[in-house]
Design a protein around this motif. Structure first.
Motif, PDB file in Angstrom:
ATOM      1  N   PRO A 120      -0.953  -2.094  -7.190  1.00 37.00           N
ATOM      2  CA  PRO A 120      -2.451  -2.339  -7.494  1.00 37.00           C
ATOM      3  C   PRO A 120      -3.071  -3.294  -6.708  1.00 37.00           C
ATOM      4  O   PRO A 120      -2.182  -4.163  -6.153  1.00 37.00           O
ATOM      5  CB  PRO A 120      -2.356  -3.010  -9.025  1.00 37.00           C
ATOM      6  N   PHE A 173       5.195  -3.219  -9.649  1.00 37.33           N
ATOM      7  CA  PHE A 173       4.241  -3.383  -8.690  1.00 37.33           C
ATOM      8  C   PHE A 173       4.853  -4.452  -7.570  1.00 37.33           C
ATOM      9  O   PHE A 173       3.803  -5.175  -7.072  1.00 37.33           O
ATOM     10  CB  PHE A 173       3.178  -3.999  -9.551  1.00 37.33           C
ATOM     11  N   ILE A 223       0.899  -1.398  -0.016  1.00 34.54           N
ATOM     12  CA  ILE A 223       0.070   0.088   0.023  1.00 34.54           C
ATOM     13  C   ILE A 223       1.042   1.191  -0.151  1.00 34.54           C
ATOM     14  O   ILE A 223       0.657   2.170  -0.609  1.00 34.54           O
ATOM     15  CB  ILE A 223      -0.980   0.142   1.305  1.00 34.54           C
ATOM     16  N   GLN A 224       1.787   1.213   0.787  1.00 33.26           N
ATOM     17  CA  GLN A 224       2.933   2.349   0.844  1.00 33.26           C
ATOM     18  C   GLN A 224       3.468   2.716  -0.560  1.00 33.26           C
ATOM     19  O   GLN A 224       3.628   3.751  -0.833  1.00 33.26           O
ATOM     20  CB  GLN A 224       4.005   1.917   1.683  1.00 33.26           C
ATOM     21  N   ASP A 225       3.899   1.736  -1.266  1.00 36.09           N
ATOM     22  CA  ASP A 225       4.256   1.709  -2.766  1.00 36.09           C
ATOM     23  C   ASP A 225       3.345   1.658  -3.617  1.00 36.09           C
ATOM     24  O   ASP A 225       3.544   1.953  -5.031  1.00 36.09           O
ATOM     25  CB  ASP A 225       5.028   0.520  -2.779  1.00 36.09           C
ATOM     26  N   ASN A 226       2.142   2.111  -3.496  1.00 34.88           N
ATOM     27  CA  ASN A 226       0.817   2.510  -4.234  1.00 34.88           C
ATOM     28  C   ASN A 226       0.798   1.159  -5.435  1.00 34.88           C
ATOM     29  O   ASN A 226       0.547   1.325  -6.389  1.00 34.88           O
ATOM     30  CB  ASN A 226       0.994   3.587  -5.166  1.00 34.88           C
TER      31      ASN A 226
END
Length: 240
Positions: free
Chosen positions: A68, A205, A63-66
Motif C-alpha cells: 500500500p 505489507f 512497489i514490486q510487492d504491491n
C-alpha cells in the motif's frame, strides 16, 4: 564574491573522488526501475523527487510487492530520518537564508554532502564560505546522480527481462551495510536488524522492515549501556 566562487568549485572538486561510488549505484537504480516495467519518465521523476538512492530502491521493492502507498511512504521516511539530524547540524548556517535558497539546499542534502561539509577544515570557515562550498558539493552530486540514473535507464532498456535485475536491490543494500560496519556495536545492531527482518518477513505489507529498523535503533540505544560497563570491568581486572 570571487572567494565564494572559489569555495563553490572547491566543493565540486572535493566531490570528484566520491563519484566512483555514486555512478554504479545510480546505474543500478535506473536499470532496476526499468526491469520493474516502469516508464523512463517515471524513473527519472522518481529520482528527481527522492534524491535518495536507498529510499528509492526500498520503494522499488515495495512497489514490486504491491505494498500500500502508506507503507511505501512510511518506509522511505524511516530510511531518510537521518537527514533530520543532518539538517539540524546545518541549521545555523542555512537558517538565515531566504526560503528559496534554504529549501533548495536542504532538498539536495545527502550523506556525501554532510560528510564533506562537516569536516573540521570546513567548520573553521566563515558562514558564506561554508554555504558556497555546500552548494558546490550538493549540486555536483545531484547532477552526477541524475546522469548516472539516466544512463542506468538507457542500459536497463536493453537488458532482457529474464535477467531479473530485481536481485540487485538486496545486493545494493548489502554493499551499503558492509561499508558502515566499523565496530562491534554496529555489527551487533546489524545482526539484530537482520534477524528481525527475517523473523518478521511474513508480516503484511512488508511492515517487517519497519520492525527491523525499530529493533536496530533500540539495540543501538540499549547495547552500549549493557556492554560498556562489562568492558570497563574487564579492562580494570586486566590491569590489576
Amino acid at each position: 564574491m570571487k572567494n565564494d566562487r572559489k569555495q563553490f568549485w572547491l566543493g565540486v572538486r572535493d566531490l570528484m573522488p566520491l563519484m566512483s561510488g555514486v555512478l554504479p549505484f545510480g546505474l543500478i537504480t535506473g536499470a532496476t526501475g526499468m526491469s520493474l516495467g516502469m516508464d523512463p519518465g517515471m524513473v527519472v521523476g522518481m529520482t528527481a523527487l527522492f534524491f535518495a538512492g536507498s529510499a528509492q530502491l526500498a520503494a522499488y521493492s515495495l512497489i514490486q510487492d504491491n505494498a500500500p502507498f502508506v507503507i511505501i511512504v512510511a518506509t522511505t521516511m524511516v530510511i531518510n530520518l537521518r537527514f533530520a539530524i543532518y539538517s539540524a547540524s546545518f541549521a545555523p548556517i542555512l537558517g538565515p537564508l531566504p526560503k528559496r535558497y534554504r529549501f533548495s539546499l536542504a532538498y539536495i542534502l545527502s550523506d556525501q554532502v554532510y560528510g564533506l561539509c562537516s569536516m573540521p577544515v570546513q567548520m573553521a570557515k566563515n558562514r558564506s564560505e561554508r554555504i558556497w562550498y555546500l552548494a558546490g558539493v550538493a549540486l555536483a552530486l545531484y547532477v552526477t546522480w541524475m546522469i548516472s540514473v539516466i544512463l542506468g535507464i538507457v542500459l536497463g532498456a536493453g537488458i532482457p527481462a529474464h535477467w531479473s535485475l530485481e536481485f540487485t536491490i538486496p545486493l545494493a543494500f548489502l554493499a551499503m551495510l558492509v561499508t558502515t560496519i566499523t565496530s562491534r556495536l554496529l555489527l551487533m545492531v546489524a545482526v539484530i536488524s537482520g534477524c528481525c527482518a527475517i523473523a518478521f518477513q511474513l508480516l503484511p505489507f512488508n511492515s517487517g522492515f519497519i520492525v527491523a529498523v525499530a529493533a536496530g535503533v533500540l539495540g543501538g540505544w540499549l547495547l552500549p549501556g549493557w556492554l560498556l560497563p562489562g568492558w570497563l570491568k574487564m579492562r580494570g581486572a586486566s590491569h590489576e
